[in-house]
Write a protein that holds these residues in place. Structure first.
Motif, PDB file in Angstrom:
ATOM      1  N   ALA A 115       1.021  -0.975   0.091  1.00 31.11           N
ATOM      2  CA  ALA A 115       0.404   0.271  -0.211  1.00 31.11           C
ATOM      3  C   ALA A 115       0.935   1.237   0.114  1.00 31.11           C
ATOM      4  CB  ALA A 115      -1.286  -0.244   1.131  1.00 31.11           C
ATOM      5  N   LEU A 116       0.574   2.265  -0.718  1.00 33.13           N
ATOM      6  CA  LEU A 116       1.506   3.658  -0.616  1.00 33.13           C
ATOM      7  C   LEU A 116       0.313   4.272  -0.009  1.00 33.13           C
ATOM      8  CD1 LEU A 116       2.239   4.290  -4.245  1.00 33.13           C
ATOM      9  CD2 LEU A 116       4.033   4.348  -2.341  1.00 33.13           C
ATOM     10  N   PHE A 117       0.001   4.283   1.434  1.00 34.36           N
ATOM     11  CA  PHE A 117      -0.607   5.006   1.858  1.00 34.36           C
ATOM     12  C   PHE A 117       0.279   6.420   2.590  1.00 34.36           C
ATOM     13  CE2 PHE A 117      -2.361   5.806   6.463  1.00 34.36           C
ATOM     14  CZ  PHE A 117      -3.470   5.804   5.781  1.00 34.36           C
ATOM     15  N   GLY A 118      -1.205   7.238   2.455  1.00 30.39           N
ATOM     16  CA  GLY A 118      -1.134   8.829   3.244  1.00 30.39           C
ATOM     17  C   GLY A 118      -2.025   9.283   3.080  1.00 30.39           C
ATOM     18  N   PRO A 119      -1.788  10.198   3.846  1.00 29.62           N
ATOM     19  CA  PRO A 119      -2.827  11.838   3.405  1.00 29.62           C
ATOM     20  C   PRO A 119      -3.088  12.147   2.123  1.00 29.62           C
ATOM     21  CG  PRO A 119      -1.035  12.958   4.988  1.00 29.62           C
ATOM     22  CD  PRO A 119      -0.752  10.705   4.314  1.00 29.62           C
ATOM     23  N   SER A 120      -4.597  12.719   1.729  1.00 30.42           N
ATOM     24  CA  SER A 120      -4.520  13.859   0.427  1.00 30.42           C
ATOM     25  C   SER A 120      -3.473  14.513   0.385  1.00 30.42           C
ATOM     26  CB  SER A 120      -5.720  14.563   0.542  1.00 30.42           C
ATOM     27  OG  SER A 120      -6.796  13.628   0.934  1.00 30.42           O
ATOM     28  N   GLY A 121      -2.377  14.686  -1.103  1.00 28.58           N
ATOM     29  CA  GLY A 121      -1.602  15.463  -1.240  1.00 28.58           C
ATOM     30  C   GLY A 121       0.097  14.745  -0.485  1.00 28.58           C
ATOM     31  N   SER A 122      -0.209  13.689  -0.139  1.00 24.99           N
ATOM     32  CA  SER A 122       1.111  13.188   0.416  1.00 24.99           C
ATOM     33  C   SER A 122       2.016  12.713  -1.603  1.00 24.99           C
ATOM     34  CB  SER A 122       0.950  12.316   1.506  1.00 24.99           C
ATOM     35  OG  SER A 122       0.221  10.787   0.811  1.00 24.99           O
ATOM     36  N   GLY A 123       1.056  12.099  -1.621  1.00 16.74           N
ATOM     37  CA  GLY A 123       2.252  12.255  -3.588  1.00 16.74           C
ATOM     38  C   GLY A 123       1.887  10.320  -3.746  1.00 16.74           C
ATOM     39  N   LYS A 124       1.178  10.416  -3.471  1.00 15.18           N
ATOM     40  CA  LYS A 124       0.386   9.299  -3.085  1.00 15.18           C
ATOM     41  C   LYS A 124       0.351   8.764  -4.587  1.00 15.18           C
ATOM     42  CE  LYS A 124      -3.121   8.338  -1.249  1.00 15.18           C
ATOM     43  NZ  LYS A 124      -3.227  10.140  -0.870  1.00 15.18           N
ATOM     44  N   THR A 125      -0.464   9.396  -5.555  1.00 16.98           N
ATOM     45  CA  THR A 125      -0.459   8.886  -7.288  1.00 16.98           C
ATOM     46  C   THR A 125       0.184   9.270  -7.667  1.00 16.98           C
ATOM     47  OG1 THR A 125      -2.684   9.177  -6.359  1.00 16.98           O
ATOM     48  CG2 THR A 125      -2.247   9.837  -9.037  1.00 16.98           C
ATOM     49  N   TYR A 136      -0.885  -0.047  -4.465  1.00 15.87           N
ATOM     50  CA  TYR A 136      -2.246  -0.167  -3.832  1.00 15.87           C
ATOM     51  C   TYR A 136      -2.239   1.309  -3.725  1.00 15.87           C
ATOM     52  CZ  TYR A 136      -6.897  -0.936  -2.647  1.00 15.87           C
ATOM     53  OH  TYR A 136      -8.461  -1.092  -2.652  1.00 15.87           O
ATOM     54  N   VAL A 137      -2.728   2.140  -4.209  1.00 19.13           N
ATOM     55  CA  VAL A 137      -2.769   3.821  -3.639  1.00 19.13           C
ATOM     56  C   VAL A 137      -3.936   3.878  -2.458  1.00 19.13           C
ATOM     57  CG1 VAL A 137      -3.338   6.033  -4.003  1.00 19.13           C
ATOM     58  CG2 VAL A 137      -0.694   5.182  -5.206  1.00 19.13           C
ATOM     59  N   SER A 138      -4.218   4.014  -1.634  1.00 18.77           N
ATOM     60  CA  SER A 138      -5.022   4.036  -0.646  1.00 18.77           C
ATOM     61  C   SER A 138      -5.187   5.548   0.429  1.00 18.77           C
ATOM     62  CB  SER A 138      -5.430   2.976  -0.073  1.00 18.77           C
ATOM     63  OG  SER A 138      -6.441   3.418   0.461  1.00 18.77           O
ATOM     64  N   HIS A 139      -5.808   5.655   0.452  1.00 12.11           N
ATOM     65  CA  HIS A 139      -5.895   7.170   1.907  1.00 12.11           C
ATOM     66  C   HIS A 139      -6.867   6.257   2.822  1.00 12.11           C
ATOM     67  CE1 HIS A 139      -9.169   8.879  -0.563  1.00 12.11           C
ATOM     68  NE2 HIS A 139      -9.614   9.332   0.810  1.00 12.11           N
ATOM     69  N   ASP A 140      -7.575   4.918   2.633  1.00 18.03           N
ATOM     70  CA  ASP A 140      -8.090   4.780   3.711  1.00 18.03           C
ATOM     71  C   ASP A 140      -7.764   3.544   4.418  1.00 18.03           C
ATOM     72  OD1 ASP A 140     -10.100   2.891   5.303  1.00 18.03           O
ATOM     73  OD2 ASP A 140     -11.699   3.574   3.348  1.00 18.03           O
ATOM     74  N   LEU A 141      -8.028   3.879   5.322  1.00 19.29           N
ATOM     75  CA  LEU A 141      -6.936   3.179   6.158  1.00 19.29           C
ATOM     76  C   LEU A 141      -7.291   1.430   6.223  1.00 19.29           C
ATOM     77  CD1 LEU A 141      -3.977   2.352   7.950  1.00 19.29           C
ATOM     78  CD2 LEU A 141      -5.459   2.680   9.706  1.00 19.29           C
TER      79      LEU A 141
END
Lengths: 222, 368
Positions: B30-40, B187-192
């Motif tokens: 998982a590429l995990f982090g809040p919005s704006g953390s650069g995941k996408t 897998y990019v997500s911001h949903d823990l």
């Protein structure tokens, strides 16, 4: 009368075909490029929209004339001079109707957006492949509108033709020029027949385009 | 050595990215982090859709270095976009065949049958994309990506555009992918909660930087990381089925440092399961006599850390087992309880677990 109709249709078909071959890549480039030159090219393409046809006709006449360098080279390559010939009309019509074809196709390309193109690239399609397998099919409404406008605009062309082609039966005497001729020589009935026919033709073409577009839109929204 | 090493550095507008990470051979990262953390952005860099300075080596081949940049269509990736992104001018079949037709593969028929079966698409093949539900569209998008025989599958928040019902519908398919697929998935997500259900590994991002990477169980229970400070903090434990009590329909699962009881039948002895325990479902007792209360799960543990959580609460990090060598649990209790019980690091306590959730599917061997 029949000769002028045939000549007009021939001119319109050839012009539309050339416009699609020429205009589609231009529209694609205008829709996708980020360079500043694109605005300049875009403006040049749009110029015939605002210029009086006589202005365009005059400069084309000078450019294509066998007295000039370019014109004499052209007539050598093609065997005969361009002004006052069918060839000349084709060149004039292509330039004069270019914006009517490029603009709708460009709009369609721009409406596709990055998403579908990126999806195609992620599925191993090269840029060339993406253009033919995704961009062209998705730009179908714009290509239809562009072809119809280009065709109809060529059929209705008058000023550029008169300047560049004159009034030679079977060679440059198209419908619009023929109508003008009939009116000048007071042959009202013949003028009416052609003019009325043009109204009917234009009406049918535009209605048909609208209906096809509506059908496509409905199909993709279902 | 990892087969996938990435390093990206650069600016996009006024957003700065500077990341270095590796991916394991298989499993979901998982590429995990809040919005704006650069995941996408990072996912797009792996795909070659966005270009930043960097190095990317996959299976010994360079996809990007200072002098070379392999364009997207020459990278053996599969990309699942947030909004399915199906071609509107092609039917479901046409969409699926798009990638399949463009690969060199001798076993296309087999691949086609496997993937359409795996994602349950047989009945949808002749439909138009516009006539599919959100969940169905995303299933087609996933199958389309897999049919281009990718060596790595990149998924950009594939569930975020879906309603809760469609999410529920897709999750089992994703969990099946996890089991059946031999290629790594990013897998990019911001949903823990989504990540907890799917991922084996996690790369934790903040403002374009990697702040931690490792197995999801380790990261969730790490006192140094912000994950344990989230309101919905939880831990993931892996365990093996020990025995089944058919009288009460209870399964006993052994984890590191103890065993847990779940009120459902988890199948054969020895099968591996993934359990999720929310911090707020765990209480602490100083002493405990069997038969004193209704809790089924009471485990011995040692306190390894205590952190304040807001005004009234605290997060207690508990290590299971009397020697403090087992799995870590989090307990979210009031500060008052902390003081009344006089809890401090090193204390031997009992962890009272109100409920244990089962997430994901029986896990596969995760040696990366």
């Amino acid at each position: 009368m029949w000769e002028a109709t045939k000549l007009t249709l021939k001119l319109a078909f050839i012009t539309t075909l050339l416009l699609l071959i020429l205009g589609t890549p231009i529209a694609w480039w205008l829709a996708r490029s980020k360079s500043f030159i694109k605005e300049i090219i875009g403006t040049l393409v749009a110029l015939p929209l605002v210029l009086p046809p006589t202005v365009l006709g005059l400069y084309l006449l000078l450019l294509l004339s066998p007295q000039g360098n370019f014109g004499s080279w052209l007539s050598e390559v093609f065997g005969s001079p361009f002004p006052f010939s069918f060839k000349g009309l084709v060149v004039g019509s292509v330039i004069y109707s270019l914006p009517f074809v490029v603009q709708p196709i460009r709009n369609s390309f721009e409406a596709i957006g990055e998403h579908s193109l990126e999806a195609a690239a992620s599925l191993r399609a090269s840029p060339f492949d993406v253009f033919f397998s995704v961009a062209l099919p998705l730009a179908r409404p714009g290509i239809l509108t562009g072809s119809v406008l280009g065709f109809a605009h060529t059929v209705g062309e008058f000023g550029v033709i008169l300047m560049l082609g004159g009034n030679i039966p079977g060679e440059t005497k198209v419908l619009s020029v023929a109508i003008y001729d009939y009116v000048e020589s007071l042959q009202w009935q013949k003028a009416h027949a052609l003019a009325g026919g043009m109204i009917g033709f234009s009406f049918c073409v535009i209605l048909a385009t609208t209906l096809i577009e509506r059908h496509w839109r409905k199909k993709s929204n279902e | 050595m990892s087969r996938f090493e990435a390093e990206f550095k650069g600016r996009l507008g006024n957003f700065e990215v500077d990341v270095l990470f590796t991916l394991p051979q298989t499993g979901i990262t998982a590429l995990f982090g809040p919005s704006g953390s650069g995941k996408t952005t990072i996912l797009r860099c792996i795909a070659g859709l966005t270009r930043l300075e960097g190095n990317l080596v996959v299976d010994g081949k360079s996809w990007q270095n200072s002098s070379n940049f392999l364009p997207t269509h020459r990278r053996p990736i599969g990309y699942v976009f947030q909004d399915a992104n199906l071609f509107p001018h092609l039917s479901v079949r046409g969409n699926l065949e798009y990638g399949l037709r463009r690969i060199q593969n001798t076993q296309k028929t087999k691949l086609w049958e496997e993937i359409t079966e795996m994602l349950g698409l047989e009945a949808l093949l002749d439909r138009e994309p516009s006539k599919l539900s959100g969940g169905e569209k995303q299933r087609v998008a996933i199958a389309r990506a897999l049919l281009s025989a990718p060596e790595i599958l990149l998924m950009d928040e594939p569930l975020s555009a879906l309603d809760p019902f469609s999410r529920m519908e897709i999750l089992p398919y994703l969990q099946r992918l996890h089991l059946d697929l031999k290629v790594p998935i990013v897998y990019v997500s911001h949903d823990l909660h989504e990540v907890e259900q799917l991922a084996d590994w996690m790369i934790l991002l903040k403002k374009g930087h990697v702040i931690a990477q490792g197995s999801i169980s380790e990261l969730l229970a790490n006192p140094q990381l912000p994950l344990a400070r989230l309101p919905e903090a939880a831990v993931i434990l892996e365990g093996a089925m020990q025995n089944f009590d058919s009288k009460y329909c209870l399964s006993k699962i052994s984890v590191n440092g103890g065993s847990l009881t779940l009120s459902q039948n988890l199948g054969v002895v020895g099968s591996r399961h993934r359990l999720r325990i929310l911090a707020r479902e765990v209480g602490i007792a100083k002493s405990w006599q069997d038969g004193d209360a209704s809790f089924l799960n009471v485990l011995s543990a040692i306190i390894v850390d205590i952190q304040p959580f807001g005004e009234q609460q605290a997060t207690v990090f508990l290590c299971l087992g009397k020697q403090a060598n087992g799995d870590v649990l989090l307990a979210r209790i009031t500060r008052k309880s902390c003081d009344v019980l006089q809890l401090k690091e090193g204390d031997e306590v009992k962890a009272l677990i109100k409920s244990v959730g089962l997430v994901g599917v029986p896990t596969v061997d995760q040696a990366g």
